[in-house]
Enzyme design. Sequence first.
Site, PDB file in Angstrom:
ATOM      1  N   ASP A  13      15.037 -11.127   5.084  1.00 22.12           N
ATOM      2  CA  ASP A  13      14.036 -10.503   4.199  1.00 22.12           C
ATOM      3  C   ASP A  13      13.900  -9.005   4.449  1.00 22.12           C
ATOM      4  O   ASP A  13      12.830  -8.431   4.246  1.00 22.12           O
ATOM      5  CB  ASP A  13      12.663 -11.178   4.357  1.00 22.12           C
ATOM      6  N   ALA A  39      18.645 -18.518   0.775  1.00 17.74           N
ATOM      7  CA  ALA A  39      18.493 -17.065   0.881  1.00 17.74           C
ATOM      8  C   ALA A  39      18.302 -16.481  -0.508  1.00 17.74           C
ATOM      9  O   ALA A  39      19.198 -16.571  -1.346  1.00 17.74           O
ATOM     10  CB  ALA A  39      19.727 -16.461   1.547  1.00 17.74           C
ATOM     11  N   HIS A  41      17.279 -13.255  -3.211  1.00 17.73           N
ATOM     12  CA  HIS A  41      17.153 -11.819  -3.383  1.00 17.73           C
ATOM     13  C   HIS A  41      16.833 -11.530  -4.844  1.00 17.73           C
ATOM     14  O   HIS A  41      17.213 -12.286  -5.733  1.00 17.73           O
ATOM     15  CB  HIS A  41      18.411 -11.071  -2.932  1.00 17.73           C
ATOM     16  N   ARG A 142      33.891 -32.623   9.671  1.00 21.50           N
ATOM     17  CA  ARG A 142      35.118 -32.789   8.882  1.00 21.50           C
ATOM     18  C   ARG A 142      35.035 -33.923   7.860  1.00 21.50           C
ATOM     19  O   ARG A 142      36.034 -34.562   7.540  1.00 21.50           O
ATOM     20  CB  ARG A 142      36.337 -32.967   9.802  1.00 21.50           C
ATOM     21  N   GLN A 223      20.572 -14.050   5.154  1.00 20.75           N
ATOM     22  CA  GLN A 223      19.691 -14.197   6.313  1.00 20.75           C
ATOM     23  C   GLN A 223      19.704 -12.921   7.170  1.00 20.75           C
ATOM     24  O   GLN A 223      19.758 -11.838   6.637  1.00 20.75           O
ATOM     25  CB  GLN A 223      20.057 -15.434   7.133  1.00 20.75           C
ATOM     26  N   THR A 298      10.868 -14.934  -0.859  1.00 24.08           N
ATOM     27  CA  THR A 298      11.431 -15.020  -2.211  1.00 24.08           C
ATOM     28  C   THR A 298      11.658 -16.460  -2.630  1.00 24.08           C
ATOM     29  O   THR A 298      11.399 -16.848  -3.771  1.00 24.08           O
ATOM     30  CB  THR A 298      12.767 -14.252  -2.275  1.00 24.08           C
ATOM     31  N   GLY A 301       7.944 -18.671  -0.913  1.00 28.63           N
ATOM     32  CA  GLY A 301       6.615 -18.184  -1.253  1.00 28.63           C
ATOM     33  C   GLY A 301       5.677 -18.140  -0.064  1.00 28.63           C
ATOM     34  O   GLY A 301       4.504 -17.781  -0.194  1.00 28.63           O
ATOM     35  N   LEU A 330      11.313   0.275   3.270  1.00 27.98           N
ATOM     36  CA  LEU A 330       9.846   0.169   3.257  1.00 27.98           C
ATOM     37  C   LEU A 330       9.150   1.199   4.138  1.00 27.98           C
ATOM     38  O   LEU A 330       8.084   0.948   4.696  1.00 27.98           O
ATOM     39  CB  LEU A 330       9.424  -1.252   3.649  1.00 27.98           C
ATOM     40  N   LEU A 331       9.726   2.383   4.217  1.00 31.17           N
ATOM     41  CA  LEU A 331       9.079   3.462   4.964  1.00 31.17           C
ATOM     42  C   LEU A 331       7.750   3.837   4.323  1.00 31.17           C
ATOM     43  O   LEU A 331       6.803   4.239   5.006  1.00 31.17           O
ATOM     44  CB  LEU A 331      10.005   4.682   5.014  1.00 31.17           C
TER      45      LEU A 331
END
Length: 429
Positions: A13, A39, A41, A142, A223, A298, A301, A330-331
């Site tokens: 994330d 996963a 996005h 297998r 991931q 995502t 939730g 995300l600065l």
Amino acid sequence: MTSIAVVGSQWGDEGKGKITDFLGTTADLSVRANGGNNAGHTIDFDGKEFKMRLIPSGIFAAKLGAVISNGVVINPKVLLGELNNLEKSGIDTSNLKISNRAHIIMPYHIMQDTYEEEAKGNLKVGTTKNGIGPTYMDKASRIGIRVCDLIDPETFAEKLRFNLERKNALFTKVYGKPAMDFDEIYNEYVEYGKRIAKYVCDTSLYVNDALDRNEKVLFEGAQGIMLDIDQGTYPFVSSSNSVSGGIASGSGIGANRIKTVLGICKAYTTRVGAGPFPTELHDETGDKIRDIAHEYGTVTGRPRRVGWFDSVALRHAKRVAGINALSLNLLDVFSGFDKIKICVAYDLNGKQIDYYPASLKEVEACQPIYEELPAWEEDITGAKSWEDLPEKAQAFVKRISEITGIPVVTVSVGPDREQTIVLQDPWTL
């Protein structure tokens, strides 16, 4: 040869979707190499938002399209749902390639995932119950069903019957659950096989040919390194290798064909589900970060757990994945904060350490040692260049690079593609 492997350098994330979307505008080919539909996005394209779990972002723009390679486990129902959504929006999906060696998530894998998680009680790891783990288990044993089997009705019937006998014995005798019906599964999934057959090929050949022609190839990792089954916080990990080595084997290429390993990280740290998290915040600061950044999964939730930036974990990720460049996301979240903390080391029973322990017991005993930096008041979401950032924001970015030993090449100041400050073009590294 020009290639970039995008890897999450924390617990997932980290904003890989945004960066792969950003880089995908100049990539010739986009490749998904590991994981499954656990996963998620989000991609913004042509004014529309697309939530993707399997199909790489290259489906939108890459000249040579997008590849789902052999390391991915595929739920064909989810895959076809994504394809339908794209086609309804006018997106051309003919340039999608699916590996004939990829393994198929079957309905019994999803049920097994659910039953096993329930049976673990307090020891459950917080799986998304999408059948990912059991599919990889069958792959290692297998006995898995691959794409090349699914598109061959006779082979599929034989392998399904073999597997279902064993799964039904497990479900009825161990878990006390009802058996699953062969005909119901076969009739549904053989149709899926017919619908995806046109996309199937040997993707290893396709990807290597592109690399041989010096095309720009973008490998999209899923991931995060701290969720890698070997190098992560075991057992609270995913079922695949998310390090760059896993991307190589999962794509059918040699490890030396990956030129740049771009680690994606947030200016803080998050995690979904159970597992150790040394810098986790249980106070108003954590709540504030979560609310500002909308930190919810995502796919699931679920509210994400939030903590300060952990350079110990990131240096671990650098070592095991060969990360040689960072994208810091995300600065902008820290605008208006008084201070920001960076974990520079751990205190383990009175001893300062700078590595991530393998033992779960030791990790849980680790106390973070912090370095504190001043935050900034300015709203930076409109910043277009390094010079537009306040000095305190610049100092924070520089300190991240110094502590981790990795150059920061992009800085994200908002969710949109345009809100990405490029310090050095990752394609030129």
